[in-house]
Design an enzyme around this catalytic site. Structure first.
Site, PDB file in Angstrom:
ATOM      1  N   ARG A  97       0.835  -1.198   0.000  1.00  0.00           N
ATOM      2  CA  ARG A  97       0.000   0.000   0.000  1.00  0.00           C
ATOM      3  C   ARG A  97       0.878   1.260   0.000  1.00  0.00           C
ATOM      4  O   ARG A  97       1.949   1.274   0.636  1.00  0.00           O
ATOM      5  CB  ARG A  97      -0.851  -0.037   1.278  1.00  0.00           C
ATOM      6  CG  ARG A  97      -1.792   1.123   1.499  1.00  0.00           C
ATOM      7  CD  ARG A  97      -2.954   1.048   0.601  1.00  0.00           C
ATOM      8  NE  ARG A  97      -4.069   1.860   1.064  1.00  0.00           N
ATOM      9  CZ  ARG A  97      -5.079   2.183   0.260  1.00  0.00           C
ATOM     10  NH1 ARG A  97      -5.110   1.782  -1.008  1.00  0.00           N
ATOM     11  NH2 ARG A  97      -6.094   2.882   0.719  1.00  0.00           N
ATOM     12  N   THR A 370      -9.942   0.290  -9.573  1.00  0.00           N
ATOM     13  CA  THR A 370      -8.863  -0.526  -9.037  1.00  0.00           C
ATOM     14  C   THR A 370      -8.830  -1.751  -9.929  1.00  0.00           C
ATOM     15  O   THR A 370      -9.641  -1.877 -10.824  1.00  0.00           O
ATOM     16  CB  THR A 370      -9.226  -0.856  -7.579  1.00  0.00           C
ATOM     17  OG1 THR A 370      -9.290   0.380  -6.876  1.00  0.00           O
ATOM     18  CG2 THR A 370      -8.274  -1.792  -6.905  1.00  0.00           C
ATOM     19  N   THR A 388      -4.105  -0.679  -7.154  1.00  0.00           N
ATOM     20  CA  THR A 388      -4.899   0.506  -7.485  1.00  0.00           C
ATOM     21  C   THR A 388      -4.083   1.789  -7.582  1.00  0.00           C
ATOM     22  O   THR A 388      -2.992   1.895  -7.012  1.00  0.00           O
ATOM     23  CB  THR A 388      -6.004   0.718  -6.424  1.00  0.00           C
ATOM     24  OG1 THR A 388      -6.905   1.718  -6.883  1.00  0.00           O
ATOM     25  CG2 THR A 388      -5.440   1.145  -5.069  1.00  0.00           C
TER      26      THR A 388
HETATM   27  O1  DON Z   1      -7.982   1.101  -1.276  1.00  0.00           O
HETATM   28  C1  DON Z   1      -9.142   1.409  -1.482  1.00  0.00           C
HETATM   29  O2  DON Z   1     -10.070   1.002  -0.828  1.00  0.00           O
HETATM   30  C2  DON Z   1      -9.457   2.300  -2.673  1.00  0.00           C
HETATM   31  N1  DON Z   1      -8.332   3.144  -2.953  1.00  0.00           N
HETATM   32  C3  DON Z   1      -9.803   1.426  -3.806  1.00  0.00           C
HETATM   33  C4  DON Z   1     -10.148   2.209  -5.008  1.00  0.00           C
HETATM   34  C5  DON Z   1     -10.961   1.462  -5.946  1.00  0.00           C
HETATM   35  O3  DON Z   1     -11.358   0.350  -5.748  1.00  0.00           O
HETATM   36  C6  DON Z   1     -11.281   2.238  -7.134  1.00  0.00           C
HETATM   37  N2  DON Z   1     -12.268   1.589  -7.824  1.00  0.00           N
HETATM   38  N3  DON Z   1     -13.368   1.801  -7.610  1.00  0.00           N
END
Ligand code: DON
Length: 561
Positions: A97, A370, A388
């Site tokens: 992350r 993502t 993502t």
């Molecule tokens: O980590 C997360 O929960 C978000 N940054 C995920 C983003 C995501 O899934 C974008 N798509 N909708």
């Protein structure tokens, strides 16, 4: 498809569904499979395994091939999570992350009155977190890979040089984002071109970056020439990321979060993802109910699942953040007594309003920017990884010299307690911004075991809807006896505590279900809603073959042999 699902749901009623033999409807392969957002990436993963590589080598190849073939979410400038299960049953997970830069401050997205400045955490260079993807793939390779990194990266570099065809769905996405991309990068950037279906996009700059990384290893990105070019670019754009931030970045092995649901063992991502813990809370809260008997997507089943989701997301908001910075009461949140008590005020007669659980007023929207992929290799190892840039094309800042987009992951922090982020998720002190801290995520790469054997690898994009999409996909197979592909195709719904609304995928649920739910006080999102999640999964079938579930909502593709 809808008809098949309805027939199967009826058939499920009263059956001991877990033992029904279900005919696969997705791609079936004898030995190995990759399911990802683009055929080009799935193929690269499969080719690596055909050469004798394992699922971890394939993960490195697939992850980086997605950065080429699916720049919407695949990345070098973002981060992710990976959960694995080796053939011998050993499990683990990697957190790659993004992190807040050293110069980040708690109130960096607030004005002098303490109000959130709209767009600052999503659309400015301050939104960019320190990227983790290259550290992630090299960490996986070091611990679990088997082929030389150069051999794994070769087909990825070749793909970047050869170019990737634009699909119809990709053309539409470019249209949606082109104004913002142009605004951020000017007219001479690669992505300021208007791409149409069937065009080829070549990525020479990305190929050069990948060649340097292939030659010099992980440190090329964090300390080498690439790091220097990146920091120069970022600072020109107003970001606060420094060479020190890059040099300090480390991916982290974490103990995955595991729990049982009936005779399944579910292995998912622990914090700083909220995925595993929310999934565990929801599964544990719904376990006492006979969902199979209620019927697939019946109003009763929706009630049970929604009420559990509401309660789990309320806990997410209050308790969860980066475990390196805050103490999370994991054991307490997952205890049977706590979860039994949490559902004790649920009644089939009437909705529990979210305001009765905790106050709040927010707006949100869903999207799928993502990307998730699932891999099983011929040796029986499984990988489930979600990666993502946060929003589609992240912050929209595209470093032309290096050939990739930068994330806007800082929006996943809670800029101010109770203020919703782009997914409408509200957070608290536990997820406030601090230097070097990781922002809370909903990404839920998951592996499921049944009777001690690999059963499923599953995950999804979709921001806050990731957790509920993964949940429903597992339930669709296990409780409702759908094939892997049917389970992925089946219409989905979502509740996240706040806003107090059930969102349904458009045109997939009947109005009678809505009427029944409304009569009990449920609030339904009546706006035009987008699809929910985009699940890519693999099911291990009883005859030892594999069935892929590639989501038709995107260009996703299962490839196997
Ligand atoms: O980590 C997360 O929960 C978000 N940054 C995920 C983003 C995501 O899934 C974008 N798509 N909708």
């Amino acid at each position: 498809m809808k008809k098949i699902i309805i027939l199967l749901s009826v058939f499920s009623i009263g059956c001991k569904t877990q033992n029904v033999i279900v005919k696969p409807t997705g791609l079936v392969a004898d030995k190995a499979m990759v399911v990802s957002a683009r055929e080009e990436a799935s193929k690269i993963g499969v080719e690596i395994m055909k050469k004798g590589g394992n699922a971890f080598d394939a993960m490195v190849g697939t992850e980086l091939a997605l950065a080429v073939a699916y720049p919407f979410a695949g990345n070098l400038g973002g981060g992710g999570f990976m959960v694995y299960r080796k053939a011998n049953g050993e499990v683990g997970s990697l957190d790659y992350r993004e992190k807040a830069p050293l110069a980040a401050t708690k109130n960096m997205f607030l004005d002098e009155k303490g109000n959130v400045i709209k767009g600052k955490s999503t659309g400015t260079a301050l939104a960019i977190g320190v990227p983790g993807t290259i550290a992630g793939v090299f960490e996986v390779h070091k611990k679990l890979g088997s082929l030389p990194i150069e051999e794994i990266l070769k087909p990825v570099i070749a793909l970047a040089e050869r170019g990737v065809i634009v699909t119809k769905k990709q053309e539409l996405r470019f249209n949606d984002y082109k104004v913002e991309i142009l605004k951020k990068n000017g007219p001479n950037s690669l992505f300021s071109t208007v791409f149409k279906e069937n065009d080829f996009i070549k990525y020479p700059a990305l190929a050069t970056t990948l060649k340097r990384i292939s030659k010099n290893g992980r440190d090329e990105f964090y300390k080498g020439e690439t790091a220097k070019i990146l920091v120069k670019y970022l600072q020109e754009k107003g970001a606060i990321i420094t060479l020190e931030d890059l040099a300090k970045y480390e991916a982290k092995w974490r103990t995955p979060l595991t729990f049982d649901y009936k005779d399944l063992k579910i292995i998912s991502m622990s914090p700083p993802s909220s995925g595993g813990i929310c999934l565990a809370e929801i599964f544990k809260m719904i376990e006492p109910y006979n969902l199979a008997k209620m019927g697939h997507n019946s109003s009763e089943a929706i009630q049970v699942i929604v009420e559990a989701e509401r309660r789990a997301y309320a806990d997410r908001s209050y308790f969860l953040g980066d475990p390196d910075f805050v103490k999370i009461p994991l054991k307490e949140l997952m205890s049977n007594d706590y979860l039994k008590q949490r559902m004790s005020n649920f009644s089939f007669d009437k909705a529990t309003l979210s305001s009765d659980i905790k106050q709040g007023k927010v707006n949100y929207n869903e999207s799928m920017e993502t990307t998730h992929y699932s891999i099983v290799d011929p040796f029986g190892n499984a990988v489930s990884a979600t990666t993502t840039l946060n929003d589609g094309y992240g912050s929209k800042y595209y470093c032309d010299e290096l050939g990739f987009f930068l994330n806007n992951e800082m929006d996943d922090f809670s800029a101010k307690p109770g203020e919703p982020n782009m997914f409408g998720l509200v957070g608290n002190e536990a997820n406030s911004i601090a230097p070097q801290k990781r922002m809370l995520s909903s990404m839920t790469p998951t592996i499921v075991e049944k009777n001690g054997k690999l059963f499923m690898a599953v995950g999804s994009p979709g921001g806050s809807t990731i957790i509920t999409s993964v949940l429903q996909t597992i339930l669709n197979v296990y409780e409702y006896s759908l094939s892997m592909q049917q389970a992925v195709n089946a219409p989905r719904f979502h509740h996240q505590w706040l806003p107090d609304l059930i969102t349904f995928e458009p045109n997939t649920f009947d109005t009678k279900t809505f009427e029944t739910l409304k009569s009990k006080g449920y609030l339904i999102n009546e706006k035009t809603t987008p699809v929910i999640g985009k699940v890519d999964a693999i099911l291990a079938l009883p005859n030892k073959t594999l069935e892929g579930g590639a989501d038709f909502r995107g260009d996703d593709k299962a490839v196997g042999f």
